[in-house]
Scaffold this active site. Structure first.
Site, short mmCIF file in Angstrom:
data_model
loop_
_atom_site.label_atom_id
_atom_site.label_comp_id
_atom_site.label_asym_id
_atom_site.label_seq_id
_atom_site.Cartn_x
_atom_site.Cartn_y
_atom_site.Cartn_z
N HIS A 64 0.83 -1.20 0.00
CA HIS A 64 0.00 0.00 0.00
C HIS A 64 0.86 1.26 0.00
CE1 HIS A 64 -4.33 -1.32 1.00
NE2 HIS A 64 -3.66 -2.37 0.53
N SER A 242 -4.05 -23.01 3.45
CA SER A 242 -2.62 -22.70 3.57
C SER A 242 -2.42 -21.22 3.91
CB SER A 242 -1.89 -23.05 2.27
OG SER A 242 -0.51 -22.87 2.39
#
Length: 324
Positions: A64, A242
């Site tokens: 970001h 996962s």
């Protein structure tokens, strides 16, 4: 033993691939703050050992940062109108990790290591600690002097089409291959049900679920994210089965209709990105399984060089959350 050799092989390949980019260079602090990388690593490891989900937070925080104003630590500035206050940045995590590492760096070599470099190193260490690849991070970023919430519109959104994603990445000098590879960061982490629920119950205002969702997985998602549930704390793993291990299983999930975010699942439906997803999805084991690890490392080096400030541009902040 084989796993250790495999990881070493990946690191060796990445070492050869690292070149100075955007004025950055390997070993930038070797004489001015030789313990810089060690200090950041130990700080990230301390937090990771208490909560492994912080790894995804740090990786997202760096992503970001780089997508707005370039990789200059602008997302770390606090304030009512600062970048981190934008709606697109709600839920960002890991600020305290960066702050703690920076505090120790200031005690060891004041005014030397930028917050932007701390964040780039922390993202690398987060991936490594999650059983992902490691790479040499070219350093020398300086911290930016602008942080505005209004600039966060350049960030990718979970509802973006592939065309929109492609344009946002292209604006940063990133290719379709970079796009798919970097979105593979979703192999770790979670998202809030608020970003998923519309796909489950009222996709495109039809009152039905998104037809691209695997039917068995749809039931699982609806259990985690009930219809009209007012609990905004409910979260779902972005990589089914996962969530805490950095691997290529995310791509297998997208291929099989188990992508959680609409923007992720669309990568399998688009002609330009379909084959890239398929190549990663089909190489989960053995030496060929190194493809994603190697390509992700290269893409991260490229991402972390976007819009960097070097030389006399910007500043080296004393505190990451405020300008000097």
């Amino acid at each position: 033993m084989i796993a250790a050799l495999t990881v070493s092989f990946v690191i060796l390949l990445i070492e050869f691939s690292v070149q100075a980019q955007g004025g950055l260079q390997k070993g930038f602090y070797s004489s001015t703050c030789p313990r810089a990388e060690e200090i950041v690593r130990s700080t990230v490891e301390k937090y990771f050992n208490s909560d492994s989900t912080i790894a995804a937070g740090l990786l997202r925080l760096h992503f970001h940062d780089c997508f707005v104003q370039g990789c200059d630590g602008s997302v770390l500035i606090s304030g009512a109108s600062a970048e981190r206050s934008a709606v697109q940045n709600l839920g960002l995590r890991g600020f305290e990790v960066v702050d703690d590492a920076k505090s120790e760096l200031e005690a060891t070599c004041p005014g030397v290591v930028s917050c932007a470099d701390v964040l780039a190193l922390a993202a690398r260490d987060a991936v490594d600690l999650s059983d992902g690849p490691s790479w040499s991070v070219p350093l020398g970023r300086r911290d930016g002097l602008v942080s505005s919430a209004s600039d966060a519109t350049s960030l990718p959104s979970p509802t973006d089409s592939v065309a929109v994603q492609r344009q946002k990445f292209a604006d940063k000098g990133l290719t379709d291959h970079d796009l798919v590879t970097l979105v593979g960061a979703h192999t770790i982490g979670q998202t809030a049900c608020v970003f998923v629920r519309y796909r489950l119950y009222n996709f495109t205002a039809t009152g039905n679920a998104d037809p691209t969702i695997n039917q068995a997985f749809l039931g699982q998602l609806q259990t985690i994210c009930p219809h009209d549930d007012g609990d905004f704390s409910n979260r779902v793993a972005l990589d089914k089965g996962s969530m805490t291990k950095f691997d290529a299983s995310y791509f297998k999930n997208v291929r099989d209709g188990n992508g959680v975010l609409e923007s992720d699942q669309r990568l399998w439906e688009d002609d330009a990105t379909h084959d890239i997803v398929g190549n990663y999805a089909g190489n989960l084991r053995g030496l060929l399984g190194l493809r994603f690890a190697y390509e992700f490392s290269k893409a991260m080096i490229k991402l972390s060089s976007v819009g960097v400030k070097t030389g006399t541009d910007g500043q080296i902040r004393t505190t990451c959350s405020k300008f000097n």
